[in-house]
Structures are given as structure tokens and as C-alpha cells.
Write a protein that holds these residues in place. Structure first.
Motif, short mmCIF file in Angstrom:
data_model
loop_
_atom_site.label_atom_id
_atom_site.label_comp_id
_atom_site.label_asym_id
_atom_site.label_seq_id
_atom_site.Cartn_x
_atom_site.Cartn_y
_atom_site.Cartn_z
N GLN A 57 -6.78 -1.37 7.02
CA GLN A 57 -6.00 -0.18 7.63
C GLN A 57 -6.24 1.33 6.77
O GLN A 57 -6.47 2.04 7.66
N ASP A 58 -6.51 1.29 5.43
CA ASP A 58 -7.06 2.37 5.03
C ASP A 58 -8.32 3.04 5.42
O ASP A 58 -8.73 4.16 5.54
N ASN A 99 -7.90 3.96 9.23
CA ASN A 99 -7.39 5.40 9.36
C ASN A 99 -8.09 6.26 8.55
O ASN A 99 -7.65 7.63 8.40
N LYS A 100 -9.22 6.00 7.95
CA LYS A 100 -9.95 6.85 6.82
C LYS A 100 -9.00 7.50 5.93
O LYS A 100 -9.17 8.87 5.57
N THR A 101 -8.40 6.56 5.23
CA THR A 101 -7.39 7.40 4.19
C THR A 101 -7.88 6.67 2.83
O THR A 101 -6.77 6.53 2.04
#
Length: 129
Positions: A79-80, A83-85
Motif C-alpha cells: 500500500q505504501d 500510494n508512494k508514501t
């Protein structure tokens, strides 16, 4: 010198070995990263959230620590990445974040890690800098 990162698998230990001559399964590398600082920062945060397992010294830094990744960890990492987080991480030997450089390779690692976990293997991250 720099940040070298290894993602690898190993067999789960069995309760009892039937023979003392039975060989142990050797770890197998499934991914290598060089100076992917933000991935390292993500793993360091995960390590801290798990209570810093495998820490030998009280103030030991996240370097050379073997961190086991669960299915939930792999899902959160995916997910990160999507989401590029991944957290912005810096360090003397770390280089740039390299998120875009490793984006496709990171997603391939996610797929492979899930397959390895499905096969009842254990997935680990470690680094050296």
C-alpha cells in the motif's frame, strides 16, 4: 560504502528433526536493493513498531538486524509503495530515496514474497551500511 539491502527467504524451523544428519535449509535471496533509503526507513519503522526484535545492544541502530516480514507487513508495504508514501529517509551512506527507480522491482518483490509465504517460508529483510 553504502546502504545494501537484502530480502530473503528461509524455511520455518520444524519442531523436531528426525535425524541429526538432516541438512538445514539455507536462506535464499529474493531481492537486493542498493541505497533504497525510503524502503530502509519503512523497514526501520516496522522494526520499531514490533518492539525492535533481535536488538542486541540497548541503543543499537537498525543495521544488520534480521527483520521477519509477515503477510500483514507485506500488505502494508504494498500500500505504501502504490500510494508512494514510503517515509523520506536520509543517512550518510543512504543516497537518494530511489522510490521511482525501484517501483516496479518493489512490486515484483511483493508478489514473490506472497508466494514464498504461501509456500510456508519465512521472509526477511536485513541491511548493511
Amino acid at each position: 560504502m553504502g546502504l545494501d539491502q537484502y530480502l530473503y527467504v528461509a524455511a520455518k524451523p520444524t519442531a523436531k528433526r528426525h535425524s541429526r544428519w538432516q541438512p538445514k535449509a539455507k536462506p535464499r535471496e529474493i531481492a537486493y536493493r542498493r541505497k533504497h533509503a525510503n524502503l530502509h526507513g519503512w523497514m526501520e519503522r516496522l522494526w520499531a513498531s514490533k518492539g525492535k526484535p533481535n536488538q542486541v545492544l540497548p541503543n543499537e541502530m537498525f543495521n544488520g538486524i534480521e527483520l521477519e516480514l509477515t503477510r500483514e507487513d507485506i500488505d502494508a508495504l504494498e500500500q505504501d509503495i502504490l500510494n508512494k508514501t514510503l517515509p523520506q529517509t536520509t543517512g550518510f551512506f543512504f543516497g537518494e530515496g530511489n522510490d521511482s527507480r525501484y517501483y516496479e522491482e518493489d512490486l515484483k518483490f511483493i508478489i514473490q514474497a506472497r508466494a514464498e509465504l504461501f509456500m510456508k517460508l519465512r521472509v526477511f529483510y536485513t541491511s548493511s551500511w
